[in-house]
Design an enzyme around this catalytic site. Structure first.
Site, PDB file in Angstrom:
ATOM      1  N   LEU A  57     172.308 -38.251  98.694  1.00  0.00           N
ATOM      2  CA  LEU A  57     171.831 -39.609  98.955  1.00  0.00           C
ATOM      3  C   LEU A  57     172.387 -40.481  97.830  1.00  0.00           C
ATOM      4  O   LEU A  57     172.159 -40.207  96.655  1.00  0.00           O
ATOM      5  CB  LEU A  57     170.302 -39.640  98.969  1.00  0.00           C
ATOM      6  CG  LEU A  57     169.607 -40.845  99.604  1.00  0.00           C
ATOM      7  CD1 LEU A  57     170.053 -41.045 101.044  1.00  0.00           C
ATOM      8  CD2 LEU A  57     168.091 -40.679  99.544  1.00  0.00           C
ATOM      9  N   ASP A  58     173.142 -41.530  98.196  1.00  0.00           N
ATOM     10  CA  ASP A  58     173.794 -42.377  97.196  1.00  0.00           C
ATOM     11  C   ASP A  58     172.783 -42.972  96.214  1.00  0.00           C
ATOM     12  O   ASP A  58     171.624 -43.202  96.583  1.00  0.00           O
ATOM     13  CB  ASP A  58     174.554 -43.517  97.874  1.00  0.00           C
ATOM     14  CG  ASP A  58     175.761 -43.017  98.652  1.00  0.00           C
ATOM     15  OD1 ASP A  58     176.224 -41.903  98.366  1.00  0.00           O
ATOM     16  OD2 ASP A  58     176.229 -43.744  99.552  1.00  0.00           O
ATOM     17  N   PRO A  59     173.204 -43.261  94.978  1.00  0.00           N
ATOM     18  CA  PRO A  59     172.291 -43.865  93.993  1.00  0.00           C
ATOM     19  C   PRO A  59     171.650 -45.167  94.487  1.00  0.00           C
ATOM     20  O   PRO A  59     170.487 -45.440  94.191  1.00  0.00           O
ATOM     21  CB  PRO A  59     173.198 -44.114  92.781  1.00  0.00           C
ATOM     22  CG  PRO A  59     174.257 -43.082  92.892  1.00  0.00           C
ATOM     23  CD  PRO A  59     174.512 -42.919  94.362  1.00  0.00           C
TER      24      PRO A  59
END
Length: 317
Positions: free
Chosen positions: A64-66
Site C-alpha cells: 500500500l503506497d505511503p
C-alpha cells in the site's frame, strides 16, 4: 577508608551502563489486520507489527503506497505461507480523483505534466463507468513496481528513462460514484489482483477530456479482511492487551476456499508431504485449492485431484 560500591577507585573512569537487551524473538503465528496511516510505507508498517509481537517472521499481503491509507494485512510466522491466498483475493478501494491535471505518477506525489480547464459533470462520468468495469485492458502507471528487464519501473522513471509498459487485462467488478463536486469525484471500486486505481483515475480523466489524478486513496478490503475490523498502529504500540486481541488465526486467510477435515493418520501423512485419499460419500473429487485441518488445527493447503488430497504447503502449528 572503606570504599562503597558506588565509589570508583581514584584514577579510574566510572563504567557506562551497557545497552538494554533486545526482547527475545518468539514464534508468533497469525494475521494482524492493520489500518495503515498515510505517510507510512508498507515495509515500516510490517516492522512496527513485528516489533509489537517480538515476532521472528513477518510479511504483508500487498503493498500500500505511503500516500494511501487503509487495510494492510500482515502475516506473522506460519501465516506467511498463506499470503498468496490473500493477495489473490478481491480488493476494494475508496478514492478521490482531482480533475483538471495529470501527473507523472498519476497521484499527488508526482509533478503535473498537463492541465485542462474542462470539468466533467456527474452524468458524463456515470455514463463512462461501464467502459471501466468487467475485464478491461489497463496500462500500469510508469511509477509502479512492475519489472522491465529486471528493473522496477519506478526506478527507471525516477532516473528519467522512458518507461513503456504494455496493457494487461484486469478485472474491475464495480465502480461507483460516492460524491461529486466540480473539481473532484469520490469513487468506490471493487477489483481483482493487479488493478491500479491510479490508472483508473488517469484513464477516466483522459476519456472525459479533463485529465485527472488520485488525490486520496483508501483500501477498505483485501480478500477475507475488511478495514472495519482493523487495528491501528497506536493500539499496537501502546500494548495493554491490544496486540493479542488483534492477532487472528492463520486459517482466517483461507476462509474463501473449502476446508477438509481429516483424521489423525491422514494428518500425519500430509505433514510428511504425502497425499491422502479422501473417503466418504461427500468427499470432493476435484478442487484447485483447499485447506486441511485435524482436531481444529491447520495441517496443510493443497489441491484435490481424482479424490486425492495433495499437500502444497504444510504448517507447523
Amino acid at each position: 577508608m572503606t570504599m562503597t560500591d558506588a565509589t570508583a577507585p581514584e584514577g579510574t573512569e566510572p563504567q557506562k551502563p551497557g545497552p538494554l537487551p533486545r526482547p527475545k524473538k518468539r514464534d508468533v503465528h497469525g494475521w494482524v489486520v492493520l489500518d495503515k496511516p498515510i505517510g507510512m510505507t508498507s515495509t515500516h508498517a510490517v516492522s512496527v507489527v513485528k516489533r509489537a509481537y517480538s515476532a521472528k517472521k513477518a510479511g504483508h499481503a500487498g503493498t500500500l503506497d505511503p500516500l494511501a491509507s487503509g487495510l494492510l494485512p500482515i502475516a506473522l510466522g506460519e501465516a506467511t505461507k498463506t499470503v498468496p491466498f490473500v493477495m489473490d483475493g478481491r480488493k476494494a478501494y475508496e478514492f478521490t480523483v482531482a480533475w483538471g491535471s495529470q501527473t507523472n505518477t498519476d497521484d499527488t506525489e508526482g509533478s503535473v505534466v498537463a492541465t485542462s480547464e474542462t470539468r466533467p459533470d456527474e452524468a458524463a462520468i456515470a455514463a463512462l463507468l461501464p467502459r471501466f468495469t468487467g475485464t478491461i485492458l489497463q496500462v500500469p502507471p510508469k511509477f509502479s513496481a512492475i519489472k522491465i528487464a529486471g528493473e522496477r519501473a519506478y526506478d527507471l522513471a525516477r532516473d528519467g528513462e522512458e518507461v513503456q509498459l504494455e496493457p494487461r487485462p484486469v478485472e474491475i467488478d464495480a465502480l461507483r460514484i460516492v460524491t461529486h463536486t466540480a473539481d473532484a469525484t469520490t469513487f468506490e471500486a471493487e477489483c481483482g489482483k493487479g488493478t491500479y486505481v491510479r490508472a483508473i483515475a488517469r484513464d477516466l480523466g483522459i476519456a472525459l477530456g479533463c485529465l485527472g489524478h488520485v488525490a486520496h486513496l483508501r483500501r477498505t478490503r483485501v480478500g477475507p479482511f475488511a478495514v472495519t475490523e482493523a487495528t491501528t498502529v497506536e493500539t499496537l504500540r501502546d500494548g495493554a492487551g491490544g496486540t493479542e486481541a488483534a492477532l487472528r488465526p492463520v486459517e482466517t486467510a483461507l476462509s474463501l476456499i473449502p476446508q477438509i477435515v481429516v483424521h489423525r493418520d491422514a494428518a500425519l501423512r500430509l505433514k510428511r508431504g504425502q497425499s491422502v485419499l479422501l473417503r466418504g460419500r461427500d468427499a470432493p473429487i476435484e478442487a484447485e485449492a483447499v485447506y486441511a485441518t485435524s482436531g481444529g488445527v491447520l495441517i496443510a493447503t493443497g489441491s484435490i485431484e481424482n479424490g486425492e488430497l495433495i499437500p502444497h504447503r504444510v504448517f507447523n502449528l
